[in-house]
Design a protein around this motif. Structure first.
Motif, PDB file in Angstrom:
ATOM      1  N   HIS A  16       1.027  -0.755  -0.078  1.00 34.55           N
ATOM      2  CA  HIS A  16      -0.103   0.388  -0.089  1.00 34.55           C
ATOM      3  C   HIS A  16       0.687   1.182   0.062  1.00 34.55           C
ATOM      4  O   HIS A  16       0.862   2.038  -0.893  1.00 34.55           O
ATOM      5  CB  HIS A  16      -1.004   0.345   1.525  1.00 34.55           C
ATOM      6  CG  HIS A  16      -1.882   1.525   0.889  1.00 34.55           C
ATOM      7  ND1 HIS A  16      -1.373   2.779   1.496  1.00 34.55           N
ATOM      8  CD2 HIS A  16      -3.428   1.432   1.289  1.00 34.55           C
ATOM      9  CE1 HIS A  16      -1.907   3.547   1.830  1.00 34.55           C
ATOM     10  NE2 HIS A  16      -3.528   2.584   1.758  1.00 34.55           N
ATOM     11  N   TRP A  17       1.919   1.191   0.742  1.00 39.25           N
ATOM     12  CA  TRP A  17       2.635   2.405   1.236  1.00 39.25           C
ATOM     13  C   TRP A  17       3.567   2.813  -0.363  1.00 39.25           C
ATOM     14  O   TRP A  17       4.376   4.033  -0.590  1.00 39.25           O
ATOM     15  CB  TRP A  17       3.145   2.722   2.347  1.00 39.25           C
ATOM     16  CG  TRP A  17       2.478   2.462   3.915  1.00 39.25           C
ATOM     17  CD1 TRP A  17       1.639   1.716   4.064  1.00 39.25           C
ATOM     18  CD2 TRP A  17       1.494   3.694   3.455  1.00 39.25           C
ATOM     19  NE1 TRP A  17       1.529   2.301   5.324  1.00 39.25           N
ATOM     20  CE2 TRP A  17       0.507   3.365   4.587  1.00 39.25           C
ATOM     21  CE3 TRP A  17       1.280   5.091   2.751  1.00 39.25           C
ATOM     22  CZ2 TRP A  17      -0.500   4.322   5.523  1.00 39.25           C
ATOM     23  CZ3 TRP A  17       0.703   5.677   3.338  1.00 39.25           C
ATOM     24  CH2 TRP A  17      -0.407   5.470   4.887  1.00 39.25           C
ATOM     25  N   LEU A  18       4.549   1.367  -0.746  1.00 36.86           N
ATOM     26  CA  LEU A  18       4.898   2.093  -1.917  1.00 36.86           C
ATOM     27  C   LEU A  18       4.255   2.028  -2.888  1.00 36.86           C
ATOM     28  O   LEU A  18       4.854   2.568  -3.576  1.00 36.86           O
ATOM     29  CB  LEU A  18       5.328   0.328  -1.976  1.00 36.86           C
ATOM     30  CG  LEU A  18       6.830  -0.253  -1.596  1.00 36.86           C
ATOM     31  CD1 LEU A  18       7.202  -1.430  -1.608  1.00 36.86           C
ATOM     32  CD2 LEU A  18       8.130   0.682  -1.151  1.00 36.86           C
ATOM     33  N   LEU A  19       2.726   1.418  -3.605  1.00 35.14           N
ATOM     34  CA  LEU A  19       2.206   2.367  -4.140  1.00 35.14           C
ATOM     35  C   LEU A  19       2.035   4.014  -4.453  1.00 35.14           C
ATOM     36  O   LEU A  19       1.710   4.138  -5.259  1.00 35.14           O
ATOM     37  CB  LEU A  19       1.106   1.662  -4.542  1.00 35.14           C
ATOM     38  CG  LEU A  19      -0.244   1.745  -5.232  1.00 35.14           C
ATOM     39  CD1 LEU A  19       0.934   1.114  -6.553  1.00 35.14           C
ATOM     40  CD2 LEU A  19      -1.190   0.653  -5.730  1.00 35.14           C
ATOM     41  N   VAL A  20       1.714   3.939  -3.081  1.00 34.07           N
ATOM     42  CA  VAL A  20       1.573   5.873  -2.576  1.00 34.07           C
ATOM     43  C   VAL A  20       2.778   6.476  -3.128  1.00 34.07           C
ATOM     44  O   VAL A  20       2.382   7.189  -4.350  1.00 34.07           O
ATOM     45  CB  VAL A  20       1.447   5.937  -0.740  1.00 34.07           C
ATOM     46  CG1 VAL A  20       1.349   8.001  -0.887  1.00 34.07           C
ATOM     47  CG2 VAL A  20      -0.116   4.874  -0.833  1.00 34.07           C
ATOM     48  N   VAL A  21       3.946   5.684  -3.020  1.00 36.84           N
ATOM     49  CA  VAL A  21       5.152   6.964  -3.148  1.00 36.84           C
ATOM     50  C   VAL A  21       5.163   6.792  -4.339  1.00 36.84           C
ATOM     51  O   VAL A  21       5.829   7.959  -5.813  1.00 36.84           O
ATOM     52  CB  VAL A  21       6.931   6.122  -2.850  1.00 36.84           C
ATOM     53  CG1 VAL A  21       7.548   6.124  -3.476  1.00 36.84           C
ATOM     54  CG2 VAL A  21       6.208   6.116  -0.726  1.00 36.84           C
ATOM     55  N   TYR A  27       2.772  10.159 -10.864  1.00 35.77           N
ATOM     56  CA  TYR A  27       2.182  11.548 -11.168  1.00 35.77           C
ATOM     57  C   TYR A  27       3.481  13.070 -11.482  1.00 35.77           C
ATOM     58  O   TYR A  27       2.562  13.344 -12.285  1.00 35.77           O
ATOM     59  CB  TYR A  27       1.162  11.054 -10.389  1.00 35.77           C
ATOM     60  CG  TYR A  27       0.162  12.569 -10.418  1.00 35.77           C
ATOM     61  CD1 TYR A  27      -0.942  12.720 -11.923  1.00 35.77           C
ATOM     62  CD2 TYR A  27       0.647  14.332  -9.697  1.00 35.77           C
ATOM     63  CE1 TYR A  27      -1.695  13.791 -11.570  1.00 35.77           C
ATOM     64  CE2 TYR A  27      -0.425  15.323 -10.250  1.00 35.77           C
ATOM     65  CZ  TYR A  27      -1.592  15.074 -11.626  1.00 35.77           C
ATOM     66  OH  TYR A  27      -2.194  15.849 -11.741  1.00 35.77           O
ATOM     67  N   THR A  28       4.997  13.837 -10.337  1.00 34.43           N
ATOM     68  CA  THR A  28       4.950  14.226 -10.625  1.00 34.43           C
ATOM     69  C   THR A  28       5.646  14.205 -11.627  1.00 34.43           C
ATOM     70  O   THR A  28       6.239  15.616 -12.244  1.00 34.43           O
ATOM     71  CB  THR A  28       5.573  14.764  -9.282  1.00 34.43           C
ATOM     72  OG1 THR A  28       6.049  13.426  -8.782  1.00 34.43           O
ATOM     73  CG2 THR A  28       4.798  14.977  -7.974  1.00 34.43           C
ATOM     74  N   SER A  29       6.018  13.091 -11.949  1.00 35.80           N
ATOM     75  CA  SER A  29       7.134  13.061 -12.378  1.00 35.80           C
ATOM     76  C   SER A  29       6.632  13.237 -14.176  1.00 35.80           C
ATOM     77  O   SER A  29       7.212  14.152 -14.865  1.00 35.80           O
ATOM     78  CB  SER A  29       8.271  11.976 -12.179  1.00 35.80           C
ATOM     79  OG  SER A  29       7.613  11.287 -12.441  1.00 35.80           O
ATOM     80  N   LEU A 105      -5.493   1.888 -12.867  1.00 36.01           N
ATOM     81  CA  LEU A 105      -3.642   1.702 -11.850  1.00 36.01           C
ATOM     82  C   LEU A 105      -3.389   0.781 -13.054  1.00 36.01           C
ATOM     83  O   LEU A 105      -1.714   0.747 -14.151  1.00 36.01           O
ATOM     84  CB  LEU A 105      -3.521   1.364 -10.873  1.00 36.01           C
ATOM     85  CG  LEU A 105      -3.945   2.343  -9.856  1.00 36.01           C
ATOM     86  CD1 LEU A 105      -3.043   2.238  -8.690  1.00 36.01           C
ATOM     87  CD2 LEU A 105      -2.094   4.094 -10.533  1.00 36.01           C
ATOM     88  N   SER A 106      -3.914  -0.710 -13.466  1.00 33.07           N
ATOM     89  CA  SER A 106      -3.284  -1.486 -14.039  1.00 33.07           C
ATOM     90  C   SER A 106      -3.732  -0.818 -16.118  1.00 33.07           C
ATOM     91  O   SER A 106      -2.610  -1.122 -16.453  1.00 33.07           O
ATOM     92  CB  SER A 106      -4.124  -2.383 -14.375  1.00 33.07           C
ATOM     93  OG  SER A 106      -4.379  -2.805 -12.967  1.00 33.07           O
TER      94      SER A 106
END
Length: 238
Positions: A16-21, A27-29, A105-106
């Motif tokens: 979950h948290w790796l997916l957030v990162v 998105y930002t890049s 996301l897929s």
């Protein structure tokens, strides 16, 4: 009476948290463009690997990580809307949100594999299709990003709603794995995960990312480790 029970296994929480990162990074890049385009691809590859892992973990992970436990069937949805649903994991509406995010996301990861930006970036599977089709997929990729932003907005709104109106913290359980539950709903045994299913899931997820990038994958990820591979040296010398 409520008791604290272990619900979310640690591989699910780490995912979950790796997916957030990965999503924030992609998105930002992607928005930054230019020299950040390659990083967009790297974060996108991270999303792909995580999604493959989550798909597998939905069948071999802990009880509450499995799709069979929270899949939003019609009877479950009706019971929830009538206030009769009882469960320890995702409620049926929350399950809809989870599946919507995973599917979106897929679709993003899938279209990104074939996309191009007409300047410097081509997805790892770009050469498998013609340029016109790649351009269409690139357009869909951008449109799906807008859908993802809406879904994330709804997700964050739901978290704030539960925190403000239901006095339920949805973030802490995804950090600790523990939830406050009525004693009747609490699992009788702690949620443990098998080592072999975890290793196999990680190997398949990693192999999938390796497979789509081929031998260029190491060179592509080299900047993440701050190193330069032999192939990259060769390209520079040429």
């Amino acid at each position: 009476m409520k008791i604290e029970a272990q619900i979310w296994d640690w591989p699910l929480r780490l995912f979950h948290w790796l997916l957030v990162v990965a999503v924030v990074g992609a998105y930002t890049s992607g928005k930054a463009g230019g020299e950040w385009t390659d990083w967009h691809g790297r974060f996108g590859s991270m999303v792909l690997g995580l999604l493959v892992f989550r798909l597998l973990w939905g069948f071999v992970g802990g009880r509450y990580a499995r799709f069979s436990d929270f899949f939003p069937t019609l009877p479950r949805l009706i019971a929830y809307l009538k206030g009769r649903w009882q469960g320890a994991g995702h409620n049926p509406v929350g399950a809809l949100a989870v599946l919507a995010l995973l599917c979106t996301l897929s679709a993003l990861a899938g279209t990104g594999l074939f996309a191009n930006d007409d300047i410097a970036f081509e997805g790892p599977l770009f050469d498998m299709i013609d340029k016109d089709f790649s351009d269409k997929l690139s357009g869909w990729h951008i449109k799906i990003v807008n859908l993802l932003v809406v879904l994330i907005g709804l997700h964050l709104t739901a978290i704030l709603f539960y925190q403000g109106f239901k006095k339920t913290n949805l973030i802490l359980p995804m950090l600790t794995g523990k939830k406050q539950l009525p004693k009747i709903l609490a699992p009788s045994v702690s949620q443990t995960t098998g080592v072999l299913p975890l290793i196999l899931s990680l190997l398949i997820a990693g192999s999938t990312v390796w497979g789509v990038w081929g031998g260029n994958f190491i060179d592509y990820l080299a900047p993440l480790a701050g190193v330069q591979t032999a192939t990259a040296d060769a390209k520079t010398s040429n």
